[in-house]
Motif scaffolding. Structure first.
Motif, PDB file in Angstrom:
ATOM      1  N   THR A   6     -27.415  -4.786 -19.614  1.00 46.06           N
ATOM      2  CA  THR A   6     -28.410  -5.820 -19.340  1.00 46.06           C
ATOM      3  C   THR A   6     -28.388  -6.865 -20.455  1.00 46.06           C
ATOM      4  O   THR A   6     -27.925  -6.604 -21.570  1.00 46.06           O
ATOM      5  CB  THR A   6     -29.824  -5.213 -19.268  1.00 46.06           C
ATOM      6  N   ASP A   7     -28.912  -8.055 -20.147  1.00 49.99           N
ATOM      7  CA  ASP A   7     -29.015  -9.097 -21.168  1.00 49.99           C
ATOM      8  C   ASP A   7     -29.818  -8.594 -22.359  1.00 49.99           C
ATOM      9  O   ASP A   7     -29.483  -8.857 -23.512  1.00 49.99           O
ATOM     10  CB  ASP A   7     -29.668 -10.361 -20.594  1.00 49.99           C
ATOM     11  N   SER A   8     -30.875  -7.850 -22.086  1.00 51.03           N
ATOM     12  CA  SER A   8     -31.728  -7.320 -23.150  1.00 51.03           C
ATOM     13  C   SER A   8     -30.939  -6.403 -24.078  1.00 51.03           C
ATOM     14  O   SER A   8     -31.049  -6.503 -25.312  1.00 51.03           O
ATOM     15  CB  SER A   8     -32.918  -6.570 -22.545  1.00 51.03           C
ATOM     16  N   LEU A   9     -30.122  -5.506 -23.523  1.00 48.58           N
ATOM     17  CA  LEU A   9     -29.315  -4.609 -24.338  1.00 48.58           C
ATOM     18  C   LEU A   9     -28.293  -5.402 -25.158  1.00 48.58           C
ATOM     19  O   LEU A   9     -28.114  -5.151 -26.352  1.00 48.58           O
ATOM     20  CB  LEU A   9     -28.597  -3.566 -23.478  1.00 48.58           C
ATOM     21  N   GLU A  11     -28.494  -8.459 -26.204  1.00 46.25           N
ATOM     22  CA  GLU A  11     -29.203  -9.154 -27.283  1.00 46.25           C
ATOM     23  C   GLU A  11     -29.554  -8.184 -28.407  1.00 46.25           C
ATOM     24  O   GLU A  11     -29.414  -8.508 -29.587  1.00 46.25           O
ATOM     25  CB  GLU A  11     -30.466  -9.824 -26.750  1.00 46.25           C
ATOM     26  N   LYS A  12     -30.012  -6.981 -28.046  1.00 46.29           N
ATOM     27  CA  LYS A  12     -30.373  -5.990 -29.067  1.00 46.29           C
ATOM     28  C   LYS A  12     -29.141  -5.537 -29.861  1.00 46.29           C
ATOM     29  O   LYS A  12     -29.228  -5.320 -31.080  1.00 46.29           O
ATOM     30  CB  LYS A  12     -31.077  -4.811 -28.424  1.00 46.29           C
ATOM     31  N   ASN A  73     -28.596 -15.596 -28.381  1.00 45.82           N
ATOM     32  CA  ASN A  73     -29.299 -16.090 -27.197  1.00 45.82           C
ATOM     33  C   ASN A  73     -28.498 -15.757 -25.948  1.00 45.82           C
ATOM     34  O   ASN A  73     -27.307 -15.488 -26.017  1.00 45.82           O
ATOM     35  CB  ASN A  73     -29.595 -17.595 -27.306  1.00 45.82           C
ATOM     36  N   THR A  74     -29.190 -15.745 -24.821  1.00 47.70           N
ATOM     37  CA  THR A  74     -28.567 -15.452 -23.536  1.00 47.70           C
ATOM     38  C   THR A  74     -28.820 -16.610 -22.583  1.00 47.70           C
ATOM     39  O   THR A  74     -29.951 -17.065 -22.431  1.00 47.70           O
ATOM     40  CB  THR A  74     -29.135 -14.156 -22.926  1.00 47.70           C
ATOM     41  N   THR A  79     -24.479 -13.365 -23.224  1.00 50.02           N
ATOM     42  CA  THR A  79     -25.162 -13.247 -24.505  1.00 50.02           C
ATOM     43  C   THR A  79     -24.197 -13.637 -25.614  1.00 50.02           C
ATOM     44  O   THR A  79     -23.074 -13.147 -25.667  1.00 50.02           O
ATOM     45  CB  THR A  79     -25.665 -11.811 -24.718  1.00 50.02           C
TER      46      THR A  79
END
Length: 146
Positions: A6-9, A11-12, A73-74, A79
């Motif tokens: 995911t985009d969240s992963l 980014e993390k 940033n995504t 990302t």
């Protein structure tokens, strides 16, 4: 399974790499560093973490990366880790050993020594002579996860 992070992963992951205080990849002085190369690593070299030939001479030294220089940033599912300010390696006091053809972000994995984490060819190779300053313009250094 295909690349379905995911985009969240993503980014993390990239943000975590920049978090020097808690970074399992930081080199001995607690930072990640940029390293310049005179050879372009092959895809298999990159996957294996094999470095190219490191630039020497002209007061060249690896450049520490800081969170003030980089941002994550995504956009549209891609990302990116990019430099948000100009990154300079300082003025050369003599010619570099060879033309600069590639760059890498290096770190230390579990105390095993300095290894490349990300590597890639420059869009245009550059000769650095006495008095020149090698630098990356804003957003010119980019690592992409997608």
């Amino acid at each position: 399974m295909a690349n379905n992070a995911t985009d969240s992963l993503e980014e993390k992951i990239l943000t975590g790499i920049l978090d020097h205080a808690n970074n399992p990849f930081s080199v001995t002085d607690g930072t990640l560093k940029l390293r310049l190369y005179s050879t372009i690593p092959s895809a298999s070299d990159i996957e294996a973490g094999t470095e190219g030939t490191v630039i020497t001479g002209g007061s060249y030294a690896d450049k520490a990366l800081t969170t003030t220089e980089m941002e994550v940033n995504t956009t549209s599912g891609v990302t990116k880790l990019r430099n948000k300010i100009e990154i300079s390696f300082g003025e050369a006091d003599a010619d570099y050993s060879a033309e600069v053809k590639a760059v890498g972000i290096i770190g230390n994995i579990n105390g095993a020594g300095v290894v490349p984490l990300f590597m890639g060819a420059l869009t245009t190779a550059r000769t650095v002579s006495d008095g020149d300053t090698f630098k990356f313009a804003i957003n010119a250094l980019e690592v992409t996860l997608s």
